[in-house]
Design a protein around this motif. Structure first.
Motif, short mmCIF file in Angstrom:
data_model
loop_
_atom_site.label_atom_id
_atom_site.label_comp_id
_atom_site.label_asym_id
_atom_site.label_seq_id
_atom_site.Cartn_x
_atom_site.Cartn_y
_atom_site.Cartn_z
N VAL B 354 -28.69 -15.58 -58.47
CA VAL B 354 -27.48 -15.26 -57.71
C VAL B 354 -27.49 -15.89 -56.33
O VAL B 354 -26.52 -15.82 -55.62
CB VAL B 354 -27.29 -13.74 -57.56
CG1 VAL B 354 -26.98 -13.12 -58.89
CG2 VAL B 354 -28.51 -13.09 -56.94
N GLY B 355 -28.61 -16.53 -55.97
CA GLY B 355 -28.69 -17.17 -54.67
C GLY B 355 -28.57 -16.13 -53.57
O GLY B 355 -28.92 -14.97 -53.76
N SER B 356 -28.03 -16.57 -52.42
CA SER B 356 -27.97 -15.71 -51.24
C SER B 356 -26.85 -14.68 -51.37
O SER B 356 -25.76 -14.98 -51.84
CB SER B 356 -27.78 -16.63 -50.03
OG SER B 356 -26.80 -16.13 -49.18
N VAL B 357 -27.12 -13.44 -51.00
CA VAL B 357 -26.08 -12.40 -51.03
C VAL B 357 -25.68 -11.93 -49.63
O VAL B 357 -24.76 -11.12 -49.50
CB VAL B 357 -26.51 -11.18 -51.89
CG1 VAL B 357 -26.49 -11.53 -53.37
CG2 VAL B 357 -27.88 -10.67 -51.48
N ALA B 358 -26.37 -12.42 -48.61
CA ALA B 358 -26.00 -12.11 -47.23
C ALA B 358 -26.74 -13.09 -46.34
O ALA B 358 -27.85 -13.52 -46.69
CB ALA B 358 -26.39 -10.68 -46.86
N ALA B 359 -26.14 -13.44 -45.22
CA ALA B 359 -26.79 -14.43 -44.35
C ALA B 359 -26.19 -14.36 -42.96
O ALA B 359 -25.15 -13.75 -42.74
CB ALA B 359 -26.61 -15.83 -44.93
N GLY B 360 -26.88 -15.01 -42.02
CA GLY B 360 -26.34 -15.04 -40.67
C GLY B 360 -27.33 -15.64 -39.70
O GLY B 360 -28.29 -16.30 -40.11
#
Lengths: 505, 505
Positions: B354-360
C-alpha cells in the motif's frame, strides 16, 4: 440512535439562536471581492528564487479563502441542511470536480458561456462542473440507475462577471437533494417543497415564501400569447429576470433584443403579474386562452394536486403560485420553485435584498440526454443557496460582535515552573490518548501568565497545572478558566475528573 | 461536551471493528480506472437533441464518482481523522480549488508537469491546486499570519499517468494538518508524529512504522559523498523512489540519467541502506565523513531531540530513522517523515503493497517565497493518505461481504389499505417535524409486502402501519422489522413512543 437532525438543531440554537431571531437588517450586496485580503505587491527586494515578474499575492478573481471563523458558521449550517436531507432518507453521492466538456454542452442555455474549461494538455477536453444536477443525471445514465434519492454537497464554478452581479463568487458551495424515478405524480415534488420549508424554518432566517410555477404552464402561456415556439427558451430567460429587474425592462429586452411583437409582450405581461394560491390555479383553469392549451392544463392539473399534498404537509400557506417564475436553466420540464426571504419594513428601507435562497424543479428529460438509447428517468430536486445563507448569518454575527470559537480545545496543560517541558509532554499525551482535546504552548519555558491568557483568548474552559510541588505530592491542579477556581486532584484521577467535568458542562 | 474523537471511535468500532481487526490480505493495486463503470457508446439511434459526435458516457480519465456505499466509509474515516486534528487544537481552513498559475510554479520540482491548468478564457492564468500545503503557505503570506494550527480536508488534482502508477487517481482527497510559527525546536514536529500515530492506530489498519529523516542530513550526506550542489534536488528525487524501485535501478538513474559519478553513487548507497533508532543517530554523529558537515550535524541534533520527545509521547518504538527517506517535494527544509503499513507474512505472499499512508515534514522557507519581503514563517505538517486508507477499508469490507447502510432512515410509514395516501402524508410530516428520519413509498396504492420488503432491504428498523381499522380506534401499529413484532399505540403517543424506542436502541 438519537434523532440526528434534532440534536444539531439544539447545538445550532444554542450557538446562533439569539442572533438569528433578531430582525436587524443586513445588506449582503455590500460583500465585494477580496476586500478582506491584503494585496501585497512584490517589491524589488526579491530573493533569488523569486525572480518572477512582479506579482500580487491573491486568490483568483471571484474566489476567496474561507477563514476558520467562516468555516465554523458553514459547518453548523451544512450540518443542519444535511441533517434534513438524511431525515428524508437521502444517500450521499460525490462526483469529480470536472466533467468531459461535451457532458455540459446544451444543458445551461444562455449561461453556457460561464463554464470554466480546462486547458488542453493532451487527452480529453474537460470543464469544471457548473452545477450538481447535470453530473447527477450523467451518473444515473452511466450506471443505469432508475431510482435514487441522493444529496450532494460540493463546490461548483461559474465565470460570473462580478461587475454585473455584485457579491457573487465564481467558486461556491451547492447543497442539492434530488429524487430520481418513475413515481405517482407530485408526491416527490411535494416532499422537495417540504424539505425547503424545513430547512428555511430551521435556520431561522426570517419569514419566507416559496414561489411555484410549471414550465408547461409557461410554455402554454407563451403559446396562447403568440410567442413563436423557437423563442420559448429566450423569452423564458427574460421572464426569469423579473425578480431582479422591472417588468418594463424585461418587456424592453423581449421586444428590442429578442424581437417579440409588443402586443405579444403585453399579453405575457398580464399573466406574469398574477400570483396567489389554489384559487389562482382555479382561475387559470377558467382562463379563456390558457384553458385551450393542453400543456397548460396538464401543468395546472399537477399544480392543483401539488397544493393538495402541501396542505397535508401543513405548508400550503408558505407557497405562492406565481406566473412570473421562470427559472433560467434549460433542463426543467415541469413544476419549478424558488424560495425568497421576505423583507421586514426596516429591511426594505435599507434595500435589503437576498434574492433566492433555495430553488429547484422537475427535469424529466435530462437523464435521457445522456442515455445511449434516450431512456428517460424522471427527476425532481432542489438546491439550497447556502452561500447566501452563509453571508446572512456571518453578517448578523458581525453586526452583533459575536465571537466564535474556532477550536474545540477542552484542556490546556500549563506550568509555572522552568524546565518542565518533559512533564507537560507526558501529561498531554495521556490526555490525547484518553480522547481529550488538549493544547500546550510550544515553548520550553513559557510564562504562566502567557499560558493563562492563551486559554482566555481561545475560550479553553479548563487548565491543568503541574509544578515541582505538585509532582512531590503526587497531585495536579485543575483550574476553571471562567471562575478562576483551582482544585487539587490526585495525579492518577486526572483523566477521570476531566471527563466528569466535561460531561457535566 | 463529550470527548468528540472518542465518541466517533466507538461508532467506528461498532461498524468496522470486526473487519478492521482481521489480518486478511487485500491487494489495492488491482484497483483500475473505470473498471466499475459501464462505458456505453452512443449508437446511431440518437435523439434530435443528441446530434453530437458519438460519445462515451464516462467520468474524465483518472477520476470517478464516489458511490453512497463509498461515501459512508469515507465519512467515518474522515470523521475520525478530523476528530484527531481537533483533539490537537486545529482550526479548519478552506482555499479555492484553483490558484493563480504563478503561485504553484517552482514549488514541486520534477512533478510540476502534473499540474492541471485552466484554459485561458480571458483574465488570469489559473491552475488547479496540486496539494493543500502551497495554498496554506500562500494564505499565511497573503494575510500576514505568523502563527496558526490548521487542518484542511479537500480535493487536489494531479495529471498522473495511470500506466506508471497503478491505482492512483487524478482527483483525490487530502487531509492536512500543519503548525505554522516560530517555536522552540521539535515540539510541533513531535506533535505531528504523535497525530500520525493516533490516526493510524485508531483506524486499526494493522501494524505500521514511521520513517524519519532530515533534509539537512540528506544534503550533508550528498555533500560528503561528493554530489555537486546543483544536483542535490535531482538526486533527492531519485532517492525518493527507493520505496518503489530497487537500489540498483535508483543507482542506474543517478549515474546514467543524472550524470553522477559511479563512486559517488556507491558512497550514497552505503548510507541509504541504514535505518534504526536513536543508536543510529549516535552512530551517524560519529561517522567520519558526516560529522564534518555542519548541516548534517544540525539535522542529527534535531533528530536526537525529536526522539527524546517521541519517547515522552510513548511512540518512539513506532519511529525509524531511515537515511533512504527523501520525499519528492522541493519545499521541505528539515525533518521529513512517511508512515508505511507493515506487511504480515500472508500479505507479503499476496504482494500486498500500500506504500505510504501518511507523510509530511518541515518547510521553513515556503511562506517566504510568497512574502513580498521574503519574511519566513517556519512550518511543519502532515498529510494523511486517506485515499489509500479508503481503498484498504473498502476492499476489506468487500472481502467480508459486509453490507453498509447508505441511509439513516429510522421509521417507514406504511399502509395495507388502498386510498390512504393522504393519511400517510399527514403522518410522515408529523414525524419529520419531530426530527424523526422517515420515508414512505411514492405511490398512491403500494402493496403492504412491497413496503415491508423495502424496510428489510434498506435496514429501516421501525414501521408505522396505519389503516382504516386503526383510524377508527384512534391507534396506530408500530412494527419492529427485525423481530416482526407489532404493538398498538395511541395515535397521540406515536412520536413519543418512537423517540423512546430510538433512544433505547
Amino acid at each position: 440512535m438519537p434523532p440526528f437532525g434534532f440534536l444539531h438543531m439544539r447545538v445550532w440554537a444554542s450557538l446562533f439562536g439569539r442572533l438569528l431571531r433578531s430582525p436587524r437588517a443586513v445588506c449582503i450586496r455590500e460583500v465585494h471581492f477580496h476586500s478582506q485580503f491584503a494585496e501585497a505587491v512584490l517589491t524589488s527586494q526579491l530573493k533569488p528564487q523569486q525572480e518572477k515578474s512582479n506579482f500580487i499575492i491573491k486568490t483568483p478573481k471571484g474566489t476567496r479563502d474561507i477563514s476558520p471563523q467562516q468555516m465554523v458558521v458553514r459547518e453548523k449550517i451544512l450540518d443542519m441542511v444535511v441533517g434534513c436531507f438524511k431525515r428524508h432518507g437521502a444517500k450521499r453521492l460525490d462526483t469529480p470536480a470536472f466533467e468531459l466538456k461535451e457532458m455540459l454542452t446544451e444543458k445551461y442555455g444562455e449561461d453556457s458561456g460561464l463554464i470554466y474549461d480546462l486547458k488542453d494538455q493532451g487527452g480529453e477536453l474537460l470543464s469544471l462542473r457548473y452545477d450538481l444536477t447535470v453530473p447527477f443525471a450523467r451518473y444515473l445514465a452511466m450506471n443505469k440507475v432508475k431510482k435514487m434519492k441522493r444529496y450532494h454537497v460540493g463546490k461548483v464554478w461559474r465565470r460570473e462577471s462580478p461587475t454585473i452581479v455584485q457579491g457573487r463568487y465564481r467558486e461556491f458551495c451547492q447543497c442539492d437533494f434530488d429524487i430520481a424515478g418513475q413515481f405517482d405524480p407530485m408526491i416527490p415534488d411535494a416532499e422537495c417543497l417540504k424539505i425547503m420549508c424545513e430547512i428555511l424554518s430551521g435556520l431561522q432566517l426570517g419569514d419566507f415564501i416559496i414561489k411555484v410555477n410549471d414550465r408547461r404552464v409557461l410554455d402554454g402561456m407563451f403559446a396562447v400569447c403568440g410567442v413563436p415556439e423557437s423563442k420559448f427558451h429566450a423569452i423564458c430567460s427574460s421572464i426569469d429576470k423579473l425578480d431582479k429587474i422591472s417588468w418594463k425592462d424585461v418587456r424592453h429586452e423581449m421586444v428590442a433584443k429578442k424581437g417579440l411583437a409588443p402586443e405579444v409582450a403585453d399579453r405575457i405581461g398580464d399573466y406574469v403579474q398574477c400570483h396567489g394560491g389554489v384559487s389562482l390555479i382555479e382561475q387559470m383553469f377558467q382562463d379563456p386562452r390558457l384553458s385551450q392549451n393542453k400543456q397548460a392544463l396538464d401543468g395546472l392539473g399537477d399544480l392543483k394536486l401539488l397544493f393538495e399534498y402541501l396542505t397535508l404537509f401543513g405548508i400550503a400557506e408558505k407557497i405562492s403560485f406565481d406566473l412570473s417564475l421562470a427559472r433560467g436553466l434549460d433542463y426543467y420540464t415541469g413544476v419549478i420553485y424558488e424560495a425568497v426571504l421576505l423583507q421586514t419594513p426596516a429591511q426594505a428601507q435599507e434595500s435589503f435584498n437576498v434574492g433566492s435562497v433555495a430553488a429547484g424543479g422537475r427535469y424529466d428529460k435530462l437523464v435521457g440526454m445522456f442515455d445511449p438509447k434516450g431512456h428517460k428517468v424522471p427527476c425532481v430536486g432542489l438546491s439550497i443557496g447556502v452561500e447566501r445563507i452563509f453571508s446572512i448569518v456571518e453578517q448578523r454575527m458581525k453586526t452583533f460582535g459575536q465571537k466564535i470559537r474556532t477550536t474545540e480545545t477542552q484542556v490546556f496543560v500549563a506550568t509555572p515552573q522552568k524546565n518542565f517541558l518533559h512533564e507537560r509532554l507526558k501529561l498531554i499525551a495521556e490526555l490525547w490518548d484518553a480522547g481529550i482535546k488538549a493544547e500546550l504552548l510550544y515553548k520550553n519555558n513559557p510564562k504562566l501568565l502567557t499560558q493563562l491568557h492563551y486559554c482566555e483568548d481561545m475560550g479553553i474552559p479548563l487548565v491543568v497545572i503541574i509544578g515541582e510541588q505538585e509532582m512531590k505530592e503526587g497531585i495536579i491542579k485543575l483550574r476553571s478558566v471562567a471562575s478562576r477556581e483551582e482544585v487539587a486532584i490526585k495525579r492518577e484521577n486526572l483523566v477521570a475528573e476531566i471527563q466528569k467535568r466535561l460531561s457535566e458542562s
